[in-house]
Design a protein around this motif. Structure first.
Motif, short mmCIF file in Angstrom:
data_model
loop_
_atom_site.label_atom_id
_atom_site.label_comp_id
_atom_site.label_asym_id
_atom_site.label_seq_id
_atom_site.Cartn_x
_atom_site.Cartn_y
_atom_site.Cartn_z
N ASN A 51 1.51 -1.55 0.10
CA ASN A 51 0.16 -0.14 -0.22
C ASN A 51 0.67 1.19 -0.04
O ASN A 51 0.02 2.09 1.26
CB ASN A 51 -0.68 0.53 1.34
CG ASN A 51 -2.14 -0.83 0.90
OD1 ASN A 51 -2.26 -1.49 0.22
ND2 ASN A 51 -2.91 -0.97 1.94
N VAL A 52 1.64 0.94 -0.22
CA VAL A 52 2.60 2.37 -1.10
C VAL A 52 2.75 2.62 -2.64
O VAL A 52 3.02 1.82 -3.20
CB VAL A 52 4.07 2.32 -0.31
CG1 VAL A 52 5.13 3.22 -0.54
CG2 VAL A 52 4.09 1.78 0.59
N SER A 66 -0.03 0.09 6.25
CA SER A 66 1.00 -0.52 5.73
C SER A 66 1.46 -1.54 5.65
O SER A 66 2.40 -2.41 4.91
CB SER A 66 2.10 0.25 5.24
OG SER A 66 2.54 0.76 7.02
N ARG A 89 10.90 1.03 9.40
CA ARG A 89 9.06 2.05 9.93
C ARG A 89 10.12 2.73 10.29
O ARG A 89 11.39 3.08 11.14
CB ARG A 89 8.58 0.90 10.75
CG ARG A 89 8.16 -0.05 9.55
CD ARG A 89 7.02 0.13 8.29
NE ARG A 89 6.35 -1.06 8.80
CZ ARG A 89 6.71 -2.04 7.17
NH1 ARG A 89 8.01 -1.13 6.88
NH2 ARG A 89 6.30 -3.01 6.78
#
Length: 178
Positions: A13-14, A43, A166
């Motif tokens: 989902n980037v 993410s 992260r």
């Protein structure tokens, strides 16, 4: 006895690619027998409980399930709940970090070779700072992530591992849900 794990997929989902709806992901994992499934942010940060005692086995299962269920083929780094808590406790750059959104933890697929670590740590990366402890590389990027040179791609090339990053805020959010 069951083990609590954090699964950190690389690149979910980037941007436009590798789209995985979190509600569907949670449902799929529950139907596969994982317990206490939670996701953190969009993410793909996954927290789950399983009987497996091997983070490597959990990573392989997650990679397979993401591929089969969503046609997303990414590597997954997996840490136990205790390992994630230890990342926060170590915090080797705490003395220099002033903005947690610009402080990254790169979760590596394995411990890099000591000579590769020494080579990277021996170089001047100013204004950025780096610390590598085991299978985590801590990066302080005061000028922002978009302009940093110590990217996960750089680390992968130099250390011969796979990495996913992260920021500190996200790691704290993950740990809070453990």
């Amino acid at each position: 006895m069951n083990e609590r794990y954090v699964v950190l997929p690389r690149g979910i989902n980037v941007g436009r690619g590798n789209r995985v709806p979190m509600a569907q992901l949670r449902s799929m994992l529950e139907s596969e027998g994982y317990a206490d499934v939670a996701t953190v942010l969009q993410s793909g940060n996954i927290i789950l409980t399983t009987r497996s005692k091997s983070p490597r086995d959990v990573a392989g299962a997650m990679e397979r399930l993401l591929g089969e269920g969503f046609d997303v083929n990414v590597r997954c780094m997996v840490r136990t709940a205790d390992q994630v808590r230890a990342v926060l406790e170590r915090n080797p750059l705490r003395e220099v970090v002033t903005n947690p959104s610009r402080y990254l933890v790169n979760f590596l697929s394995e411990d890099p070779q000591p000579e590769q670590v020494a080579e990277v740590l021996g170089e001047d990366h100013t204004p950025e700072a780096i610390a590598i402890e085991g299978a985590e590389a801590y990066i302080w990027s005061p000028d922002g992530v978009a302009r940093m040179t110590l990217s996960y791609r750089y680390l992968e090339k130099r250390l011969g591992v796979v990495a996913t990053a992260r920021n500190w805020n996200t790691v704290e959010k993950i740990a809070a849900k453990l």
